[in-house]
Design a protein around this motif. Structure first.
Motif, PDB file in Angstrom:
ATOM      1  N   SER A 160       0.824  -1.204   0.000  1.00  0.00           N
ATOM      2  CA  SER A 160       0.000   0.000   0.000  1.00  0.00           C
ATOM      3  C   SER A 160       0.863   1.261   0.000  1.00  0.00           C
ATOM      4  CB  SER A 160      -0.919   0.010   1.223  1.00  0.00           C
ATOM      5  OG  SER A 160      -0.158  -0.101   2.421  1.00  0.00           O
ATOM      6  N   GLU A 161       2.052   1.177   0.581  1.00  0.00           N
ATOM      7  CA  GLU A 161       2.955   2.330   0.640  1.00  0.00           C
ATOM      8  C   GLU A 161       3.501   2.642  -0.754  1.00  0.00           C
ATOM      9  OE1 GLU A 161       5.221   5.197   3.075  1.00  0.00           O
ATOM     10  OE2 GLU A 161       3.256   4.239   3.027  1.00  0.00           O
ATOM     11  N   ILE A 162       3.720   1.613  -1.552  1.00  0.00           N
ATOM     12  CA  ILE A 162       4.151   1.831  -2.938  1.00  0.00           C
ATOM     13  C   ILE A 162       3.005   2.424  -3.750  1.00  0.00           C
ATOM     14  CG2 ILE A 162       5.057   0.727  -5.018  1.00  0.00           C
ATOM     15  CD1 ILE A 162       6.269  -1.447  -3.193  1.00  0.00           C
ATOM     16  N   LEU A 163       1.812   1.871  -3.560  1.00  0.00           N
ATOM     17  CA  LEU A 163       0.660   2.297  -4.349  1.00  0.00           C
ATOM     18  C   LEU A 163       0.230   3.728  -4.022  1.00  0.00           C
ATOM     19  CD1 LEU A 163      -1.463  -0.980  -4.239  1.00  0.00           C
ATOM     20  CD2 LEU A 163      -0.174  -0.074  -6.184  1.00  0.00           C
ATOM     21  N   ARG A 164       0.472   4.180  -2.816  1.00  0.00           N
ATOM     22  CA  ARG A 164       0.008   5.508  -2.428  1.00  0.00           C
ATOM     23  C   ARG A 164       0.675   6.619  -3.237  1.00  0.00           C
ATOM     24  NH1 ARG A 164      -0.437   7.037   2.417  1.00  0.00           N
ATOM     25  NH2 ARG A 164       0.345   9.166   2.330  1.00  0.00           N
ATOM     26  N   ASN A 165       1.854   6.321  -3.830  1.00  0.00           N
ATOM     27  CA  ASN A 165       2.565   7.329  -4.623  1.00  0.00           C
ATOM     28  C   ASN A 165       2.227   7.264  -6.104  1.00  0.00           C
ATOM     29  OD1 ASN A 165       4.323   8.693  -2.627  1.00  0.00           O
ATOM     30  ND2 ASN A 165       5.151   6.636  -2.332  1.00  0.00           N
ATOM     31  N   GLU A 166       1.362   6.323  -6.493  1.00  0.00           N
ATOM     32  CA  GLU A 166       0.969   6.229  -7.900  1.00  0.00           C
ATOM     33  C   GLU A 166       0.215   7.486  -8.332  1.00  0.00           C
ATOM     34  OE1 GLU A 166       0.125   2.185 -10.091  1.00  0.00           O
ATOM     35  OE2 GLU A 166      -1.218   2.436  -8.381  1.00  0.00           O
ATOM     36  N   SER A 335      13.527   6.050  -3.177  1.00  0.00           N
ATOM     37  CA  SER A 335      12.853   5.530  -4.369  1.00  0.00           C
ATOM     38  C   SER A 335      11.389   5.335  -4.043  1.00  0.00           C
ATOM     39  CB  SER A 335      13.461   4.196  -4.808  1.00  0.00           C
ATOM     40  OG  SER A 335      12.666   3.586  -5.812  1.00  0.00           O
ATOM     41  N   ASP A 336      10.525   5.520  -5.054  1.00  0.00           N
ATOM     42  CA  ASP A 336       9.115   5.184  -4.874  1.00  0.00           C
ATOM     43  C   ASP A 336       8.797   3.788  -5.399  1.00  0.00           C
ATOM     44  OD1 ASP A 336       9.248   5.565  -7.605  1.00  0.00           O
ATOM     45  OD2 ASP A 336       7.968   7.340  -7.654  1.00  0.00           O
ATOM     46  N   LEU A 337       9.804   3.117  -5.994  1.00  0.00           N
ATOM     47  CA  LEU A 337       9.658   1.766  -6.552  1.00  0.00           C
ATOM     48  C   LEU A 337       8.604   1.705  -7.651  1.00  0.00           C
ATOM     49  CD1 LEU A 337       9.975  -0.411  -3.302  1.00  0.00           C
ATOM     50  CD2 LEU A 337      11.765   0.221  -4.939  1.00  0.00           C
ATOM     51  N   LEU A 338       8.311   2.842  -8.237  1.00  0.00           N
ATOM     52  CA  LEU A 338       7.329   2.913  -9.320  1.00  0.00           C
ATOM     53  C   LEU A 338       8.030   3.031 -10.672  1.00  0.00           C
ATOM     54  CD1 LEU A 338       4.743   5.399  -7.760  1.00  0.00           C
ATOM     55  CD2 LEU A 338       4.554   2.896  -7.902  1.00  0.00           C
TER      56      LEU A 338
END
Length: 787
Positions: A160-166, A335-338
């Motif tokens: 969810s932490e990765i997805l929040r920056n999408e 990094s946002d890993l996106l």
């Protein structure tokens, strides 16, 4: 629903995440746990004694050189050990350009991306030969290795932490539209394109794609024992009720996409029983990578604090987010890993799951200063270059960076370098504590004690030998290595190299048995091009390919001092004494005697240095009276010559003074018996135990510096100079036990295998060895190992 299926839980976790409304508002995180940090290559500070044992076993596994007998290269291979691509500045890191590899693909009639061959990874070598790059490829992309530091911590970041920056549609209008790469229903986080969600798949894939080593997936029980909070919860009921962390996180371990192994056994057909790597060894390897600590950042200074403020001011943190939350607290990976579109200049047209040909995962910046080169293909020598190459969604930040004053740009670089690892920075692979050369007579040291300027020259040459040369220094346009050390490092600088750094020669053999030079005007098939979207050229008409293994360079200066008359006195080109041995001297067209190289085509140490700098690294050199090797010009935009006389001087001095490896006697009785058998079997007829320098110094190199035919019947090789396709220099044997693999092709993993691969002029000696008792053979091998 089966509760012991990792794929089932992964899909369910992904479904829960998909149903969760993500919050894109800024999130305030506390300080990270100090226990997650370490020096590069060391484990986290909070590991247990048992985990320390696992870490050490895993590191040993990462350094293990695989052989054909263990399954190396069933379908082909690029390297022979895992850490070869993760070695800079220490194991677990990235790699210089000589460890780059290719991805190849074709576009089918429907416009779809189809990787070639297995998973798109272009292997260089196969058992006994070379694999030319596929001519069917529409897309060729270069990849530089990704560091593993902190990988286990990245694994624990909440999905969810990765997805929040999408912000796939750029709703906030900032020009940044990062998106997650959804892999099998879950969020990918590893790889240049975030093409896998788990470390196990990311390791099993390269094991097969780069080494040809097969594996089975870890069992659910083995996965639960891995040192990752995320994976430990796999297949447990608590993973659904959120007893740890966020309930919308996936806990999957299945990965998809190029370079990732499926969650199923991987097999090949090389005659070695699958799996070639057992689960106990795979567990240690995966656990080792998970236990590697995050790079320890430096304490802030006014300069780095100013650099951080500028980093944020120009918008770098729009993608390089300082920290993401995890089960262990904040992970400051920057990094946002996106995935982000980096524009046409960086695009490589490689499609991986949801990642397009111009989209790449935001590279974590911790430890970045110590791990050049940069970007997915290693095209950038420096952090400044890497920033300037940013396009697409990174264009605005790049332009803002370039608009800064030079001093302000330097502050940003200082900030980036403060993110860990700079105390371990090296221009090559020698760690800072090992930059002083060993004493005289020791491995890697000079032949005799040196002092004053001579000692300084040896030290300078040694560091130059280790140094990685960048594109800015003239590397290329074609090259095999980006340093001298790239091919000569086992067991110390100047040693041999594993099969993964073999050089390839090719030629055209016509029906009449005549050889023709390839259309590219040289027989070398270079491994890399400075233009990362270009395939190094070879002749499509070539029908003979020959591997050349890296021979150690110990004692070159002593061999150069052996009088020419002594070498010629041992030559018997017509086998006048009818002993079946007809060694030939190598006379170059200009009259000089060849002493070095597999074909004895190089006359002295200085010419060896000139040849290597130009042929293997692509550097241009100044003309020197009496020296003919190396080229003075090339087609890149760097001023010629790219390496000056001072570089040649120091490298030549270092190699001329480099000592042979010291002898190691462990079983004197067996060694004495073996020495007698070495002579009785005729091995000493070519591997002459002692030569003498012109000033009377005994040189126990075990060579005659002549060419001999030792190839098997029907062998097809590549001629060079006066040496025909079947002839090779008698290899010096000093230090031979520490410089495997053996023979010109590097296929002999052991001394026993090397002896059994001797033919033609060595036929009688090989048969005599094979006729010995097992004890006799062991004595002879023990003698060789003592050299």
């Amino acid at each position: 629903m089966k509760t012991n299926s990792p794929v089932t839980w992964a899909l369910l976790g992904g479904a829960l995440a998909a149903c969760t409304e993500t919050d894109s508002a800024p999130k305030t995180l506390g300080p990270p746990d100090p226990a997650i940090f370490s020096r590069l290559g060391e484990p986290r500070k909070d590991i247990t004694a048992d985990e320390r044992d696992i870490f050490e076993r895993g590191e040993a596994m990462a350094e293990h050189r695989f052989t054909e007998a263990e399954g190396l290269g069933g379908p082909g291979f690029n390297v022979t050990f895992c850490a070869s691509c993760h070695e800079k500045p220490v194991f677990g890191g990235s790699a210089p350009r000589y460890r780059n590899f290719f991805l190849t693909a074709e576009i089918d009639i429907n416009g779809n991306y189809q990787p070639l061959p297995t998973n798109g990874v272009q292997r260089t070598f196969q058992r006994g030969g070379f694999v030319p790059t596929s001519t069917a490829a529409d897309t060729i992309a270069t990849r530089n290795a990704i560091p593993f530091f902190g990988a286990g911590l990245i694994d624990e970041i909440y999905e969810s932490e990765i997805l929040r920056n999408e912000d796939a549609d750029d709703r906030d209008g900032d020009g940044i539209s990062g998106k997650a790469n959804i892999v099998g229903g879950v969020v990918g986080r590893f790889g240049r394109k975030a093409q896998t969600d788990n470390i196990e798949g990311f390791i099993r894939g390269p094991l097969f794609n780069h080494l040809g080593i097969t594996t089975d997936p870890l069992t659910p029980e083995e996965r639960r024992r891995l040192p990752s909070l995320r994976v430990r919860e796999l297949n447990t009921p608590s993973s659904l009720n959120g007893s740890r962390g966020s309930p919308d996180d996936d806990l999957g371990t299945s990965g998809h996409g190029q370079a990732v192994a499926p969650d199923a056994p991987v097999a090949d057909f090389d005659g070695v029983r699958d799996p070639e790597l057992q689960n106990t060894e795979l567990f240690d390897l995966v656990a080792w990578s998970m236990l590697l600590g995050a790079p320890q950042p430096e304490a802030p200074t006014p300069e780095t604090e100013a650099g951080k403020a500028l980093f944020e001011e120009v918008g770098c943190n729009g993608c390089h987010v300082e920290a993401l939350d995890s089960r262990r607290g904040p992970i400051p990976l920057y990094s946002d890993l996106l995935l982000h579109d980096m524009g046409p200049e960086l695009a490589d047209e490689v499609v991986m799951e949801d990642a397009s040909g111009s989209e790449f995962r935001t590279q974590p910046l911790w430890g970045i200063g110590a791990m050049a080169p940069y970007l997915h293909d290693g095209r950038a020598d420096t952090l400044h270059d890497a920033i300037v190459w940013h396009g697409g969604e990174g264009s605005a930040s790049r332009d803002a960076y370039l608009a800064l004053r030079e001093g302000e740009r330097e502050q940003i670089i200082a900030f980036l370098e403060s993110l860990g690892g700079m105390d371990q920075f090296t221009e090559g692979l020698l760690p800072p504590e090992a930059r002083e050369a060993p004493p005289a007579g020791e491995a890697g040291g000079p032949v005799t004690p040196l002092a004053g300027e001579d000692r300084a020259r040896f030290e300078r040459g040694r560091l130059l030998f280790d140094r990685d040369f960048g594109l800015n220094q003239g590397l290329g346009p074609l090259f095999n290595g980006d340093s001298c050390r790239a091919c000569y490092f086992d067991p110390v600088l100047g040693g041999s190299g594993p099969a993964g750094v073999n050089v390839v020669r090719h030629a055209i053999l016509d029906p009449s048995g005549e050889f023709t030079m390839p259309a590219i005007d040289h027989t070398i098939v270079h491994r890399f091009a400075a233009d990362t979207k270009r395939r190094p050229p070879s002749d499509d008409a070539a029908n003979v390919f020959e591997l050349r293994q890296t021979p150690p360079l110990f004692g070159l200066g002593l061999l150069e001092r052996v009088p020419e008359s002594d070498i010629l006195a041992r030559a018997d080109p017509d086998d006048a004494d009818q002993d079946g041995i007809s060694g030939r001297a190598s006379r170059l067209p200009d009259g000089r005697l060849g002493r070095f190289g597999w074909k004895l085509d190089i006359p002295n140490v200085r010419e060896f240095v000139r040849d290597a700098l130009s042929t293997e690294m692509g550097l241009t050199l100044p003309d020197e009276v009496g020296h003919t090797f190396g080229h003075a010009e090339d087609t890149d935009d760097r001023p010629d010559p790219e390496a000056g006389v001072d570089v040649i001087d120091d490298l030549t001095f270092f190699l001329a003074e480099l000592a042979p490896l010291p002898r190691r006697s462990t079983e004197p009785g067996a060694e004495a018996r073996g020495r007698d058998l070495f002579e009785q079997t005729g091995c000493a007829d070519c591997h002459v135990p002692t030569l003498n320098t012109s000033d009377g110094l005994a040189v126990h190199a075990y060579t005659d510096l002549l060419l001999h035919d030792v190839a098997p019947p029907g062998y097809r090789g590549v001629p060079l100079g006066v040496a025909d396709a079947r002839e090779f220099r008698t290899t010096p044997l000093w230090g031979v036990s520490q410089t495997a693999p053996y023979m010109h092709h590097g296929r002999a993993a052991t001394l026993d295998a090397a002896i059994r691969d001797h033919h033609a002029e060595a036929e009688a000696s090989r048969q005599a060895y094979e006729a010995l008792s097992l004890d006799g053979q062991e004595d002879l091998l023990t003698f060789l190992k003592s050299l």
